[in-house]
Write a protein that holds these residues in place. Structure first.
Motif, PDB file in Angstrom:
ATOM      1  N   ILE A 121      -2.093   7.802   1.408  1.00  0.00           N
ATOM      2  CA  ILE A 121      -2.186   7.293   0.241  1.00  0.00           C
ATOM      3  C   ILE A 121      -0.668   6.517   0.121  1.00  0.00           C
ATOM      4  O   ILE A 121      -0.444   5.495  -0.297  1.00  0.00           O
ATOM      5  N   PHE A 122       0.549   7.372   0.609  1.00  0.00           N
ATOM      6  CA  PHE A 122       1.816   6.820   0.459  1.00  0.00           C
ATOM      7  C   PHE A 122       2.003   5.155   1.255  1.00  0.00           C
ATOM      8  O   PHE A 122       2.390   4.537   0.847  1.00  0.00           O
ATOM      9  N   LYS A 123       1.268   5.305   2.474  1.00  0.00           N
ATOM     10  CA  LYS A 123       1.452   4.301   3.330  1.00  0.00           C
ATOM     11  C   LYS A 123       0.797   2.954   2.976  1.00  0.00           C
ATOM     12  O   LYS A 123       0.979   1.912   2.900  1.00  0.00           O
ATOM     13  N   TYR A 124      -0.606   3.415   2.446  1.00  0.00           N
ATOM     14  CA  TYR A 124      -1.256   1.984   2.343  1.00  0.00           C
ATOM     15  C   TYR A 124      -1.661   1.892   0.850  1.00  0.00           C
ATOM     16  O   TYR A 124      -2.396   0.983   0.312  1.00  0.00           O
ATOM     17  N   SER A 125      -0.802   2.316  -0.263  1.00  0.00           N
ATOM     18  CA  SER A 125      -0.908   2.127  -1.602  1.00  0.00           C
ATOM     19  C   SER A 125      -0.465   0.654  -1.833  1.00  0.00           C
ATOM     20  O   SER A 125       0.373   0.251  -1.345  1.00  0.00           O
ATOM     21  N   ILE A 126      -1.276  -0.199  -2.649  1.00  0.00           N
ATOM     22  CA  ILE A 126      -0.749  -1.580  -3.190  1.00  0.00           C
ATOM     23  C   ILE A 126       0.556  -1.509  -4.090  1.00  0.00           C
ATOM     24  O   ILE A 126       1.117  -2.245  -4.311  1.00  0.00           O
ATOM     25  N   ASP A 127       0.475   0.008  -4.700  1.00  0.00           N
ATOM     26  CA  ASP A 127       1.738   0.246  -5.610  1.00  0.00           C
ATOM     27  C   ASP A 127       2.992   0.425  -4.816  1.00  0.00           C
ATOM     28  O   ASP A 127       2.809   1.079  -3.835  1.00  0.00           O
ATOM     29  N   GLY A 128       4.025   0.025  -5.283  1.00  0.00           N
ATOM     30  CA  GLY A 128       5.397   0.667  -4.752  1.00  0.00           C
ATOM     31  C   GLY A 128       5.673   2.001  -4.991  1.00  0.00           C
ATOM     32  O   GLY A 128       5.493   2.549  -6.287  1.00  0.00           O
ATOM     33  N   LEU A 129       5.610   2.709  -4.001  1.00  0.00           N
ATOM     34  CA  LEU A 129       6.100   4.307  -4.022  1.00  0.00           C
ATOM     35  C   LEU A 129       7.357   4.432  -3.361  1.00  0.00           C
ATOM     36  O   LEU A 129       7.733   3.924  -2.248  1.00  0.00           O
ATOM     37  N   ALA A 130       8.199   5.148  -4.081  1.00  0.00           N
ATOM     38  CA  ALA A 130       9.358   5.582  -3.541  1.00  0.00           C
ATOM     39  C   ALA A 130       9.655   6.978  -3.797  1.00  0.00           C
ATOM     40  O   ALA A 130       9.377   7.564  -4.930  1.00  0.00           O
ATOM     41  N   ILE A 131      10.475   7.662  -3.051  1.00  0.00           N
ATOM     42  CA  ILE A 131      11.005   9.149  -3.314  1.00  0.00           C
ATOM     43  C   ILE A 131      12.699   8.910  -3.355  1.00  0.00           C
ATOM     44  O   ILE A 131      13.087   8.410  -2.222  1.00  0.00           O
ATOM     45  N   VAL A 132      12.922   9.581  -4.468  1.00  0.00           N
ATOM     46  CA  VAL A 132      14.460   9.387  -4.758  1.00  0.00           C
ATOM     47  C   VAL A 132      15.110  10.923  -4.808  1.00  0.00           C
ATOM     48  O   VAL A 132      14.163  11.646  -5.190  1.00  0.00           O
ATOM     49  N   ASP A 133      16.373  11.013  -4.672  1.00  0.00           N
ATOM     50  CA  ASP A 133      16.871  12.326  -5.051  1.00  0.00           C
ATOM     51  C   ASP A 133      17.367  12.478  -6.407  1.00  0.00           C
ATOM     52  O   ASP A 133      16.957  11.681  -7.398  1.00  0.00           O
ATOM     53  N   LEU A 134      17.854  13.242  -7.072  1.00  0.00           N
ATOM     54  CA  LEU A 134      17.927  13.419  -8.363  1.00  0.00           C
ATOM     55  C   LEU A 134      19.147  12.785  -8.827  1.00  0.00           C
ATOM     56  O   LEU A 134      19.206  12.579 -10.021  1.00  0.00           O
ATOM     57  N   GLN A 135      19.975  12.065  -8.291  1.00  0.00           N
ATOM     58  CA  GLN A 135      20.854  11.087  -8.609  1.00  0.00           C
ATOM     59  C   GLN A 135      20.323   9.592  -8.335  1.00  0.00           C
ATOM     60  O   GLN A 135      20.962   8.659  -8.395  1.00  0.00           O
ATOM     61  N   SER A 136      18.868   9.500  -8.109  1.00  0.00           N
ATOM     62  CA  SER A 136      18.148   8.136  -7.800  1.00  0.00           C
ATOM     63  C   SER A 136      18.274   7.480  -6.559  1.00  0.00           C
ATOM     64  O   SER A 136      17.876   6.256  -6.534  1.00  0.00           O
TER      65      SER A 136
END
Length: 179
Positions: free
Chosen positions: A60-75
């Motif tokens: 899902i993460f790799k092939y999603s057409i939406d931009g997906l990002a994981i950030v820490d609590l400081q963004s």
């Protein structure tokens, strides 16, 4: 020495996993083997389920057409998919040196910080709209949904570029005002 082997069994047409252990020794001057089994079916099934869920999430993460990002609590960016890279135009290394708040235009930075704080407090934020400065000083409008991950140390961000629809919306308003 004790020997161990993972063995898959079928017991009453049910799959079972055991850790079979055995050792050789001498009993009354006769070579003997003693063995014992530990039922680890639940552990193996749990591990298989976790592996399946991990593979599904990665797909899902790799092939999603939406931009997906994981950030820490400081963004600060920790991970993102190819769609997010394409959305921003930055290279992987460039994005790893930025934070999500850094991408917000100056007028949106304070609100973006407040959204991050709300996600930390409440666990999520849906449909946050902001303007971002991406590669080559291009400005895009995005809508984001954010969720605090179970470890409570990272945030998953889903991002959609809505620049074109906002442009069409404003053109439509201008056209209707001119009539």
């Amino acid at each position: 020495p004790i020997y161990n082997q993972l063995v898959e069994l079928s017991i009453n047409a049910q799959q079972a996993w055991v850790l079979a252990s055995y050792m050789n020794f001498e009993y009354e001057n006769q070579p003997t083997i003693i063995g014992w089994f530990y039922d680890i079916t639940q552990k193996v099934m749990t591990q298989q389920k976790l592996e399946q869920q991990k593979n599904e999430f990665e797909a899902i993460f790799k092939y999603s057409i939406d931009g997906l990002a994981i950030v820490d609590l400081q963004s600060n960016f920790l991970e993102f998919n190819d769609a997010y890279l394409q959305l921003t135009g930055f290279t992987r290394q460039e994005l790893l040196e930025k934070s999500c708040i850094d991408l917000a235009i100056e007028e949106n930075k304070e609100e973006a910080s407040a959204v991050i704080n709300e996600v930390i407090d409440k666990g999520y934020y849906v449909n946050f709209e902001k303007n971002c400065m991406v590669k080559d000083n291009k400005i895009i409008t995005v809508t984001m949904s954010l969720v605090l991950l179970p470890d409570k140390k990272r945030i998953l961000i889903t991002t959609k570029d809505i620049t074109q629809s906002k442009l069409l919306e404003s053109q439509s308003k201008l056209a209707s005002m001119g009539e």
